[in-house]
Scaffold this motif. Structure first.
Motif, PDB file in Angstrom:
ATOM      1  N   HIS A   1     -75.464  75.443  52.422  1.00  0.00           N
ATOM      2  CA  HIS A   1     -75.649  75.059  53.827  1.00  0.00           C
ATOM      3  C   HIS A   1     -74.873  75.992  54.747  1.00  0.00           C
ATOM      4  O   HIS A   1     -75.402  76.473  55.752  1.00  0.00           O
ATOM      5  N   ALA A   2     -73.623  76.235  54.411  1.00  0.00           N
ATOM      6  CA  ALA A   2     -72.804  77.129  55.233  1.00  0.00           C
ATOM      7  C   ALA A   2     -73.380  78.534  55.217  1.00  0.00           C
ATOM      8  O   ALA A   2     -73.417  79.221  56.250  1.00  0.00           O
ATOM      9  N   ARG A   3     -73.831  78.997  54.061  1.00  0.00           N
ATOM     10  CA  ARG A   3     -74.384  80.342  53.960  1.00  0.00           C
ATOM     11  C   ARG A   3     -75.648  80.474  54.813  1.00  0.00           C
ATOM     12  O   ARG A   3     -75.839  81.464  55.522  1.00  0.00           O
ATOM     13  N   ALA A   4     -76.531  79.460  54.746  1.00  0.00           N
ATOM     14  CA  ALA A   4     -77.777  79.520  55.505  1.00  0.00           C
ATOM     15  C   ALA A   4     -77.510  79.497  57.006  1.00  0.00           C
ATOM     16  O   ALA A   4     -78.173  80.196  57.777  1.00  0.00           O
ATOM     17  N   ALA A   5     -76.534  78.682  57.440  1.00  0.00           N
ATOM     18  CA  ALA A   5     -76.200  78.622  58.865  1.00  0.00           C
ATOM     19  C   ALA A   5     -75.652  79.954  59.349  1.00  0.00           C
ATOM     20  O   ALA A   5     -76.010  80.443  60.436  1.00  0.00           O
ATOM     21  N   ALA A   6     -74.794  80.572  58.561  1.00  0.00           N
ATOM     22  CA  ALA A   6     -74.253  81.888  58.927  1.00  0.00           C
ATOM     23  C   ALA A   6     -75.351  82.941  58.941  1.00  0.00           C
ATOM     24  O   ALA A   6     -75.356  83.854  59.783  1.00  0.00           O
ATOM     25  N   LEU A   7     -76.297  82.818  58.032  1.00  0.00           N
ATOM     26  CA  LEU A   7     -77.376  83.788  57.909  1.00  0.00           C
ATOM     27  C   LEU A   7     -78.200  83.897  59.185  1.00  0.00           C
ATOM     28  O   LEU A   7     -78.682  84.973  59.536  1.00  0.00           O
ATOM     29  N   VAL A   8     -78.361  82.779  59.900  1.00  0.00           N
ATOM     30  CA  VAL A   8     -79.185  82.794  61.116  1.00  0.00           C
ATOM     31  C   VAL A   8     -78.342  82.900  62.385  1.00  0.00           C
ATOM     32  O   VAL A   8     -78.874  82.756  63.484  1.00  0.00           O
ATOM     33  N   GLY A   9     -77.029  83.112  62.235  1.00  0.00           N
ATOM     34  CA  GLY A   9     -76.217  83.429  63.396  1.00  0.00           C
ATOM     35  C   GLY A   9     -75.238  82.394  63.873  1.00  0.00           C
ATOM     36  O   GLY A   9     -74.511  82.634  64.846  1.00  0.00           O
ATOM     37  N   HIS A  10     -75.175  81.248  63.220  1.00  0.00           N
ATOM     38  CA  HIS A  10     -74.190  80.239  63.619  1.00  0.00           C
ATOM     39  C   HIS A  10     -72.786  80.666  63.201  1.00  0.00           C
ATOM     40  O   HIS A  10     -72.600  81.348  62.177  1.00  0.00           O
ATOM     41  N   THR A  11     -71.810  80.250  63.982  1.00  0.00           N
ATOM     42  CA  THR A  11     -70.408  80.373  63.578  1.00  0.00           C
ATOM     43  C   THR A  11     -70.073  79.137  62.769  1.00  0.00           C
ATOM     44  O   THR A  11     -70.135  78.019  63.282  1.00  0.00           O
ATOM     45  N   VAL A  12     -69.733  79.332  61.516  1.00  0.00           N
ATOM     46  CA  VAL A  12     -69.653  78.203  60.586  1.00  0.00           C
ATOM     47  C   VAL A  12     -68.209  77.883  60.227  1.00  0.00           C
ATOM     48  O   VAL A  12     -67.413  78.772  59.915  1.00  0.00           O
ATOM     49  N   GLY A  13     -67.900  76.597  60.261  1.00  0.00           N
ATOM     50  CA  GLY A  13     -66.617  76.111  59.779  1.00  0.00           C
ATOM     51  C   GLY A  13     -66.830  74.961  58.822  1.00  0.00           C
ATOM     52  O   GLY A  13     -67.762  74.165  58.985  1.00  0.00           O
ATOM     53  N   GLU A  14     -66.007  74.887  57.796  1.00  0.00           N
ATOM     54  CA  GLU A  14     -66.054  73.760  56.860  1.00  0.00           C
ATOM     55  C   GLU A  14     -64.928  72.809  57.215  1.00  0.00           C
ATOM     56  O   GLU A  14     -63.778  73.231  57.369  1.00  0.00           O
ATOM     57  N   VAL A  15     -65.263  71.527  57.367  1.00  0.00           N
ATOM     58  CA  VAL A  15     -64.289  70.532  57.802  1.00  0.00           C
ATOM     59  C   VAL A  15     -64.155  69.452  56.742  1.00  0.00           C
ATOM     60  O   VAL A  15     -65.102  69.143  56.020  1.00  0.00           O
TER      61      VAL A  15
END
Length: 343
Positions: A113-127
């Protein structure tokens, strides 16, 4: 031509017997693969007609599959469902439902999920706290969670979805293991609401991960956009045939849930007798804790038994269900030998 964007690396996942062979080249065969959350008792589908392979699936066939999925998951309108060749390939499309912003993934969990979000340009954080998701534009919750089986209550998820929707955000709830989870906490039936998208995986519960099928449940506008992006024939003909038969077979599904509960109890008893603490999981996998988890992973691998370790905690393992008595006996023998070696 534009320079290609940097693609985040694919993280390690369970189920790689090729990787296990490299790591444990002397391990006895066949492997007992307990590293995934896939049902070891696959759905016994009927023989497929030759046309499933020789012809493209008809639109009516895919529409029927969506209708069967809607009924199975409690979705009021089949138009709220997009069908794709596995949840994995759907993830980047789902993450594109929102303009790039702040994405938060409730972790530790499935890393894609984090990888896919980063792939399309989101700034990703795991909480680590559910409340931290309220600050995001795009929030991701796996429910029940992989690998620990954590469950977030339905009302909490709906409250978060309303909050995110009010500011133009989105909650993605991944219910890949909800077939064996508490149905009262599923939000699949709420998928038509603004601010909520739900993922469902076919292959895990039905034990047919190789046919590649996943569903996105969303409001009709988002579902239509996703289906347009996927285009015609997104799901292969054999997959349509097999999944349509399986999703219509509620007798098998109910019997299988009862069987998995019994087999999980038997596995828990075995693991507990050998000092492993059952810290969570579902009836498709157990999440166990031990001070000797790293050594046990190595020992089991050398015995041809593959379980799943995690980098976020060296004291936990995920253990899938053995497929039969032979696999269970091999696991028991390996655990006994580990006990004797540690004594």
């Amino acid at each position: 031509m534009r320079n290609p964007v940097e693609v985040p690396a694919v993280p390690d996942h369970g189920g790689s017997l090729a990787g296990a062979e490299q790591r444990f080249p002397q391990a006895p065969k066949p492997w007992v693969d307990l590293s995934t959350g896939i049902n070891p008792h696959a759905y016994p589908f009927s023989p497929l007609p030759a046309t499933a392979f020789s012809r493209l699936p008809e639109p009516e066939d895919t529409a029927r599959l969506a209708a069967l999925a809607a009924r199975a998951y409690g979705v009021s309108e089949p138009a709220c469902i997009a069908c794709g060749p596995g949840t994995q390939i759907l993830l980047p499309l789902v993450m594109r439902l929102l303009q790039p912003g702040r994405a938060a993934v409730l972790s530790p969990t499935y890393a894609e999920h984090a990888r896919a979000a980063a792939l399309v340009g989101h700034t990703v954080g795991e909480v680590g706290a559910f409340e931290a998701l309220y600050d995001a534009d795009l929030a991701v919750v796996v429910n029940p969670n992989n690998p620990d089986g954590r469950v977030i209550a339905r009302e909490q998820l709906l409250h978060l979805a309303r909050h995110l929707s009010a500011k133009g955000g989105l909650l993605v709830a991944d219910e890949a293991f909800m077939e064996v989870g508490p149905q009262e906490h599923s939000v699949a039936g709420d998928a038509g609401r603004e601010g909520l998208v739900v993922l469902r995986s076919f292959g895990k519960f039905y034990g047919l991960a190789g046919i590649r099928l996943g569903f996105v449940l969303a409001d009709q506008t988002r579902a239509a956009w996703l289906n347009a992006q996927l285009g015609p024939w997104a799901v292969a003909g054999p997959t349509v045939q097999i999944a349509s038969e399986a999703l219509a077979d509620q007798v098998w599904a109910n019997d299988m849930r009862r069987r998995l509960i019994k087999e999980t109890a038997r596995l828990d008893g075995l693991l507990s007798r050998h000092g492993l603490v059952i810290a969570g999981g579902t009836s498709l996998f157990r999440f166990v804790r031990s001070l000797h988890a790293s050594a046990l992973f190595q020992h089991l691998g050398a015995q041809g038994i593959l379980v799943r370790p995690f980098r976020f905690d060296p004291y936990v393992l995920r253990v899938g269900l053995p497929a039969d008595d032979t696999a269970l006996s091999r696991l028991e023998g390996a655990l006994m030998a580990f006990d004797a070696g540690a004594a």
